[in-house]
Design a protein around this motif. Structure first.
Motif, PDB file in Angstrom:
ATOM      1  N   ASN A  64       0.862  -1.174   0.000  1.00 52.69           N
ATOM      2  CA  ASN A  64       0.000   0.000   0.000  1.00 52.69           C
ATOM      3  C   ASN A  64       0.901   1.229   0.000  1.00 52.69           C
ATOM      4  O   ASN A  64       2.129   1.098   0.145  1.00 52.69           O
ATOM      5  N   ARG A  97      -7.980  -3.407   1.431  1.00 54.31           N
ATOM      6  CA  ARG A  97      -7.937  -1.943   1.580  1.00 54.31           C
ATOM      7  C   ARG A  97      -9.309  -1.349   1.219  1.00 54.31           C
ATOM      8  O   ARG A  97      -9.793  -0.435   1.860  1.00 54.31           O
ATOM      9  N   ARG A  98      -9.918  -1.909   0.166  1.00 50.30           N
ATOM     10  CA  ARG A  98     -11.218  -1.365  -0.254  1.00 50.30           C
ATOM     11  C   ARG A  98     -12.300  -1.679   0.783  1.00 50.30           C
ATOM     12  O   ARG A  98     -13.068  -0.805   1.171  1.00 50.30           O
ATOM     13  N   GLU A 103     -11.260   2.138   1.322  1.00 52.53           N
ATOM     14  CA  GLU A 103     -10.634   2.908   0.233  1.00 52.53           C
ATOM     15  C   GLU A 103     -11.537   2.895  -0.999  1.00 52.53           C
ATOM     16  O   GLU A 103     -12.013   1.854  -1.421  1.00 52.53           O
ATOM     17  N   LEU A 107      -9.580   7.562  -4.287  1.00 44.81           N
ATOM     18  CA  LEU A 107      -8.350   7.561  -3.483  1.00 44.81           C
ATOM     19  C   LEU A 107      -7.299   6.644  -4.124  1.00 44.81           C
ATOM     20  O   LEU A 107      -6.113   7.004  -4.227  1.00 44.81           O
TER      21      LEU A 107
END
Ligand code: PEP
Length: 250
Positions: A64, A97-98, A103, A107
């Motif tokens: 990331n 992450r999503r 996220e 972004l």
């Protein structure tokens, strides 16, 4: 001719010593691999792993990155910090992450543009949830993720992008998309690239599959026309399982 790209995402596993140990086993065992190989250890082990893989063909990835260059962003890691640690590829938009950290495409796109501007390669992850698949919206969801993720990315940066199609329901679950189902989605992604850029861009784009890739299913997945490699989670944590994936028989 697209070169297969096999990447291991170690997620939040391994101390620095454990990371060095695995990296050194991979350097020894994968030196003759015909494919591009990348490993993405946790941030804390990047510098140490970078030393271990120096001089080998294994690429160092990060899991990331921040969406800003520097400043008051407690807990974030900037692109320059990644470059400083020897990283050349960054995974963006991973489903964890999503879906766990909220996220959104905008972004992820901001991060991708920043990473590219710093000379980092990007693995852009896309994929539908089980609900979205069952609702019949897979193609729409994935198309939008690709379009929004690549917004503002110029043709000249496209060779630094890999797309990883990772159906969320197949990640860490032991469920794999059938090679045929995965290939259908890879083809959809290729046609999105064709619409956004060109036929040549679409045919050159490396599209990895991710979701419970294991030594016993890698060959069938990689045999599909539109699948150009794998993003591997669980099976990348041990040399015994990652090496056979990274050396699959074409
Ligand atoms: C991943 O984390 O991107 C992934 C595909 O995990 P796994 O291989 O464990 O399903």
């Amino acid at each position: 001719m697209r070169m297969s790209f096999i990447a291991g995402n170690w997620k939040m596993h391994k101390t620095m010593e454990e990371s060095k140990e695995l990296a050194s086993q991979l350097v020894q065992r994968l030196s003759g691999s015909p494919y591009r190989i990348m490993i993405a250890p946790p941030f804390t082990a990047l510098g140490a792993v970078s030393e271990v893989i120096k001089g080998s063909s294994i690429l160092l990835g990060a899991q990331n990155m921040a969406s800003s260059e520097s400043g008051a962003h407690t807990g974030e890691i900037s692109p320059d910090m990644l470059l400083d640690s020897g990283v050349s590829v960054v995974i963006l938009g991973h489903s964890e992450r999503r879906h766990t950290y909220g996220e959104r495409d905008e972004l992820i796109n901001k991060k991708a543009i920043l990473a590219l501007s710093k000379g980092l390669e990007v693995i852009l992850c896309v994929g539908e949830t089980l609900d979205q698949r069952e609702a019949g919206t897979t193609e729409k969801v994935v198309t939008e993720q690709v379009e929004k993720g690549l917004k503002g990315v110029g043709m000249s940066d496209l060779s630094k992008i890999t797309i990883a199609y990772e159906p969320v329901w197949a990640i860490g679950t032991g469920k794999t998309a059938t090679p045929e189902d995965a290939d259908v989605m890879h083809k959809v992604i290729r046609s999105v690239i064709q619409n956004l850029y060109s036929e040549a861009a679409a045919s050159n784009m490396i599209i990895q599959y991710g979701g419970s890739v294991k030594p016993d299913n890698v060959k069938a997945l990689m045999a599909m026309e539109n699948i150009d490699g794998a993003l591997v989670g669980g099976a990348s944590l041990k040399a015994e399982t990652f090496v056979p994936i990274a050396e699959y028989d074409a």
